[in-house]
Design a protein around this motif. Structure first.
Motif, PDB file in Angstrom:
ATOM      1  N   TYR A  71       0.817  -1.209   0.000  1.00  0.00           N
ATOM      2  CA  TYR A  71       0.000   0.000   0.000  1.00  0.00           C
ATOM      3  C   TYR A  71       0.855   1.267   0.000  1.00  0.00           C
ATOM      4  CZ  TYR A  71      -3.918  -3.134   0.420  1.00  0.00           C
ATOM      5  OH  TYR A  71      -4.831  -4.133   0.175  1.00  0.00           O
ATOM      6  N   SER A  72       2.066   1.164   0.504  1.00  0.00           N
ATOM      7  CA  SER A  72       3.006   2.274   0.371  1.00  0.00           C
ATOM      8  C   SER A  72       3.352   2.481  -1.099  1.00  0.00           C
ATOM      9  CB  SER A  72       4.274   1.974   1.184  1.00  0.00           C
ATOM     10  OG  SER A  72       5.264   2.937   0.951  1.00  0.00           O
ATOM     11  N   CYS A  73       3.484   1.388  -1.821  1.00  0.00           N
ATOM     12  CA  CYS A  73       3.729   1.442  -3.266  1.00  0.00           C
ATOM     13  C   CYS A  73       2.541   2.102  -3.962  1.00  0.00           C
ATOM     14  CB  CYS A  73       3.980   0.035  -3.793  1.00  0.00           C
ATOM     15  SG  CYS A  73       4.455  -0.076  -5.536  1.00  0.00           S
ATOM     16  N   TYR A  74       1.329   1.698  -3.593  1.00  0.00           N
ATOM     17  CA  TYR A  74       0.126   2.315  -4.158  1.00  0.00           C
ATOM     18  C   TYR A  74       0.154   3.828  -3.927  1.00  0.00           C
ATOM     19  CZ  TYR A  74      -2.598  -2.105  -4.652  1.00  0.00           C
ATOM     20  OH  TYR A  74      -3.071  -3.337  -5.011  1.00  0.00           O
ATOM     21  N   ALA A  75       0.481   4.226  -2.690  1.00  0.00           N
ATOM     22  CA  ALA A  75       0.499   5.657  -2.359  1.00  0.00           C
ATOM     23  C   ALA A  75       1.521   6.398  -3.216  1.00  0.00           C
ATOM     24  CB  ALA A  75       0.799   5.856  -0.875  1.00  0.00           C
ATOM     25  N   GLY A  76       2.675   5.788  -3.410  1.00  0.00           N
ATOM     26  CA  GLY A  76       3.704   6.415  -4.241  1.00  0.00           C
ATOM     27  C   GLY A  76       3.283   6.534  -5.695  1.00  0.00           C
ATOM     28  N   VAL A  77       2.669   5.492  -6.208  1.00  0.00           N
ATOM     29  CA  VAL A  77       2.196   5.521  -7.602  1.00  0.00           C
ATOM     30  C   VAL A  77       1.059   6.526  -7.744  1.00  0.00           C
ATOM     31  CG1 VAL A  77       1.074   4.199  -9.455  1.00  0.00           C
ATOM     32  CG2 VAL A  77       2.954   3.173  -8.156  1.00  0.00           C
ATOM     33  N   GLY A  78       0.106   6.494  -6.815  1.00  0.00           N
ATOM     34  CA  GLY A  78      -1.028   7.417  -6.866  1.00  0.00           C
ATOM     35  C   GLY A  78      -0.582   8.870  -6.877  1.00  0.00           C
ATOM     36  N   THR A  79       0.380   9.178  -6.015  1.00  0.00           N
ATOM     37  CA  THR A  79       0.915  10.539  -5.963  1.00  0.00           C
ATOM     38  C   THR A  79       1.654  10.877  -7.250  1.00  0.00           C
ATOM     39  OG1 THR A  79       1.088  10.452  -3.549  1.00  0.00           O
ATOM     40  CG2 THR A  79       2.432  12.091  -4.674  1.00  0.00           C
ATOM     41  N   ALA A  80       2.470   9.943  -7.724  1.00  0.00           N
ATOM     42  CA  ALA A  80       3.276  10.196  -8.924  1.00  0.00           C
ATOM     43  C   ALA A  80       2.413  10.441 -10.158  1.00  0.00           C
ATOM     44  CB  ALA A  80       4.232   9.028  -9.172  1.00  0.00           C
ATOM     45  N   ILE A  81       1.325   9.675 -10.284  1.00  0.00           N
ATOM     46  CA  ILE A  81       0.482   9.849 -11.473  1.00  0.00           C
ATOM     47  C   ILE A  81      -0.719  10.757 -11.199  1.00  0.00           C
ATOM     48  CG2 ILE A  81       1.228   7.658 -12.468  1.00  0.00           C
ATOM     49  CD1 ILE A  81      -1.495   6.467 -11.703  1.00  0.00           C
ATOM     50  N   GLN A  82      -0.768  11.288  -9.970  1.00  0.00           N
ATOM     51  CA  GLN A  82      -1.815  12.236  -9.566  1.00  0.00           C
ATOM     52  C   GLN A  82      -3.214  11.672  -9.797  1.00  0.00           C
ATOM     53  OE1 GLN A  82      -1.057  16.143 -11.265  1.00  0.00           O
ATOM     54  NE2 GLN A  82       1.130  15.924 -10.971  1.00  0.00           N
ATOM     55  N   ASP A  83      -3.429  10.471  -9.255  1.00  0.00           N
ATOM     56  CA  ASP A  83      -4.689   9.764  -9.481  1.00  0.00           C
ATOM     57  C   ASP A  83      -5.287   9.306  -8.151  1.00  0.00           C
ATOM     58  OD1 ASP A  83      -6.780   8.116 -10.252  1.00  0.00           O
ATOM     59  OD2 ASP A  83      -5.603   6.991 -11.721  1.00  0.00           O
ATOM     60  N   VAL A  84      -6.374   9.966  -7.728  1.00  0.00           N
ATOM     61  CA  VAL A  84      -7.006   9.614  -6.457  1.00  0.00           C
ATOM     62  C   VAL A  84      -7.622   8.220  -6.491  1.00  0.00           C
ATOM     63  CG1 VAL A  84      -7.423  11.977  -5.675  1.00  0.00           C
ATOM     64  CG2 VAL A  84      -9.165  10.806  -7.001  1.00  0.00           C
ATOM     65  N   SER A  85      -7.937   7.695  -7.656  1.00  0.00           N
ATOM     66  CA  SER A  85      -8.515   6.350  -7.715  1.00  0.00           C
ATOM     67  C   SER A  85      -7.520   5.301  -7.230  1.00  0.00           C
ATOM     68  CB  SER A  85      -9.027   6.010  -9.116  1.00  0.00           C
ATOM     69  OG  SER A  85      -7.963   5.842 -10.019  1.00  0.00           O
ATOM     70  N   VAL A  86      -6.231   5.567  -7.381  1.00  0.00           N
ATOM     71  CA  VAL A  86      -5.214   4.668  -6.841  1.00  0.00           C
ATOM     72  C   VAL A  86      -5.220   4.761  -5.316  1.00  0.00           C
ATOM     73  CG1 VAL A  86      -2.745   4.121  -6.752  1.00  0.00           C
ATOM     74  CG2 VAL A  86      -3.796   4.778  -8.926  1.00  0.00           C
ATOM     75  N   CYS A  87      -5.348   5.971  -4.789  1.00  0.00           N
ATOM     76  CA  CYS A  87      -5.430   6.161  -3.333  1.00  0.00           C
ATOM     77  C   CYS A  87      -6.649   5.430  -2.767  1.00  0.00           C
ATOM     78  CB  CYS A  87      -5.530   7.648  -2.987  1.00  0.00           C
ATOM     79  SG  CYS A  87      -4.210   8.681  -3.648  1.00  0.00           S
ATOM     80  N   ASP A  88      -7.739   5.432  -3.507  1.00  0.00           N
ATOM     81  CA  ASP A  88      -8.968   4.759  -3.075  1.00  0.00           C
ATOM     82  C   ASP A  88      -8.754   3.267  -2.857  1.00  0.00           C
ATOM     83  OD1 ASP A  88     -10.426   7.140  -3.235  1.00  0.00           O
ATOM     84  OD2 ASP A  88     -11.154   6.714  -5.268  1.00  0.00           O
ATOM     85  N   MET A  89      -7.778   2.680  -3.525  1.00  0.00           N
ATOM     86  CA  MET A  89      -7.539   1.243  -3.435  1.00  0.00           C
ATOM     87  C   MET A  89      -6.787   0.855  -2.160  1.00  0.00           C
ATOM     88  SD  MET A  89      -6.942   0.218  -7.464  1.00  0.00           S
ATOM     89  CE  MET A  89      -5.215   0.281  -7.335  1.00  0.00           C
ATOM     90  N   ILE A  90      -6.263   1.832  -1.431  1.00  0.00           N
ATOM     91  CA  ILE A  90      -5.554   1.545  -0.178  1.00  0.00           C
ATOM     92  C   ILE A  90      -6.599   1.279   0.902  1.00  0.00           C
ATOM     93  CG2 ILE A  90      -3.971   2.443   1.571  1.00  0.00           C
ATOM     94  CD1 ILE A  90      -2.798   4.251  -0.696  1.00  0.00           C
ATOM     95  N   ILE A  91      -6.502   0.125   1.555  1.00  0.00           N
ATOM     96  CA  ILE A  91      -7.508  -0.237   2.560  1.00  0.00           C
ATOM     97  C   ILE A  91      -7.375   0.658   3.792  1.00  0.00           C
ATOM     98  CG2 ILE A  91      -7.723  -2.613   1.727  1.00  0.00           C
ATOM     99  CD1 ILE A  91      -6.026  -3.508   4.123  1.00  0.00           C
ATOM    100  N   ASP A  92      -8.502   0.833   4.499  1.00  0.00           N
ATOM    101  CA  ASP A  92      -8.553   1.749   5.627  1.00  0.00           C
ATOM    102  C   ASP A  92      -7.625   1.368   6.775  1.00  0.00           C
ATOM    103  OD1 ASP A  92     -10.298   3.449   4.359  1.00  0.00           O
ATOM    104  OD2 ASP A  92     -12.087   2.551   5.242  1.00  0.00           O
ATOM    105  N   SER A  98      -3.227  13.460   0.050  1.00  0.00           N
ATOM    106  CA  SER A  98      -2.564  14.757   0.246  1.00  0.00           C
ATOM    107  C   SER A  98      -1.542  15.022  -0.845  1.00  0.00           C
ATOM    108  CB  SER A  98      -1.879  14.813   1.616  1.00  0.00           C
ATOM    109  OG  SER A  98      -2.828  14.796   2.644  1.00  0.00           O
ATOM    110  N   GLY A  99      -0.788  13.981  -1.213  1.00  0.00           N
ATOM    111  CA  GLY A  99       0.198  14.141  -2.280  1.00  0.00           C
ATOM    112  C   GLY A  99      -0.442  14.512  -3.604  1.00  0.00           C
ATOM    113  N   VAL A 100      -1.564  13.877  -3.910  1.00  0.00           N
ATOM    114  CA  VAL A 100      -2.289  14.199  -5.144  1.00  0.00           C
ATOM    115  C   VAL A 100      -2.856  15.615  -5.067  1.00  0.00           C
ATOM    116  CG1 VAL A 100      -4.234  13.588  -6.647  1.00  0.00           C
ATOM    117  CG2 VAL A 100      -2.797  11.781  -5.668  1.00  0.00           C
ATOM    118  N   ALA A 101      -3.412  15.969  -3.911  1.00  0.00           N
ATOM    119  CA  ALA A 101      -3.980  17.318  -3.733  1.00  0.00           C
ATOM    120  C   ALA A 101      -2.919  18.388  -3.951  1.00  0.00           C
ATOM    121  CB  ALA A 101      -4.597  17.450  -2.339  1.00  0.00           C
ATOM    122  N   VAL A 102      -1.742  18.167  -3.392  1.00  0.00           N
ATOM    123  CA  VAL A 102      -0.651  19.130  -3.542  1.00  0.00           C
ATOM    124  C   VAL A 102      -0.173  19.171  -4.989  1.00  0.00           C
ATOM    125  CG1 VAL A 102       1.747  19.614  -2.898  1.00  0.00           C
ATOM    126  CG2 VAL A 102       0.074  19.033  -1.123  1.00  0.00           C
ATOM    127  N   ALA A 103       0.019  18.008  -5.588  1.00  0.00           N
ATOM    128  CA  ALA A 103       0.503  17.960  -6.979  1.00  0.00           C
ATOM    129  C   ALA A 103      -0.457  18.659  -7.937  1.00  0.00           C
ATOM    130  CB  ALA A 103       0.722  16.508  -7.408  1.00  0.00           C
TER     131      ALA A 103
END
Length: 146
Positions: free
Chosen positions: A68-89, A100-105
């Motif tokens: 899920y850290s990988c997901y977060a890194g990819v989501g931020t890098a490609i600026q895609d919140v749908s990737v962030c959505d895939m990280i379990i709670d 936050s990374g996507v929001a800032v980017a």
């Protein structure tokens, strides 16, 4: 925080021992496949997944935290919140960091509504946009003072 520093140091060790420079991702999964220690192998996959913006590589990671850290890194890098959505709670901090990374980017304050620690997201988007008026949205005085 200690875990994060440990992961970074392990990553540097992996790349130094494999002949690859620390800030240069491994060029292929074959390099990771050669690593015997599972934690180091998973970290290698995480680094390549993020570096290549490739979720399929993240999915090869057996440790959920690193996956899920990988997901977060990819989501931020490609600026895609749908990737962030895939990280379990269960990994809410990684999920929040991704949003936050996507929001800032994207400099998009509306994405902050998905984050639990919304004040810090507001603060970082405000800094990215160089818009001091966003600070008025921050309720937490400590975050506002930052």
């Amino acid at each position: 925080m200690v875990l994060f520093i440990l992961i970074i140091l392990i990553g540097i060790y992996i790349f130094n021992s494999s002949g690859t420079k620390p800030n240069q991702p491994a060029s292929s999964l074959a390099e990771c496949d050669k690593i015997q220690h599972i934690s180091l192998k998973n970290e290698c996959y995480r680094t390549i997944g993020i570096g290549n913006h490739d979720m399929s590589i993240c999915n090869t990671i057996s440790d959920d935290n690193l996956k899920y850290s990988c997901y977060a890194g990819v989501g931020t890098a490609i600026q895609d919140v749908s990737v962030c959505d895939m990280i379990i709670d269960k990994y809410i901090n990684l999920k929040d960091n991704c949003y936050s990374g996507v929001a800032v980017a994207k400099k998009d304050i509306s994405i902050c509504n998905k984050v639990q620690q919304i004040e810090y997201c507001y603060m970082n988007v405000g800094i990215a946009r160089q818009d001091i008026s966003i600070c008025d949205m921050i309720q937490n005085q400590y975050a506002k003072d930052q």
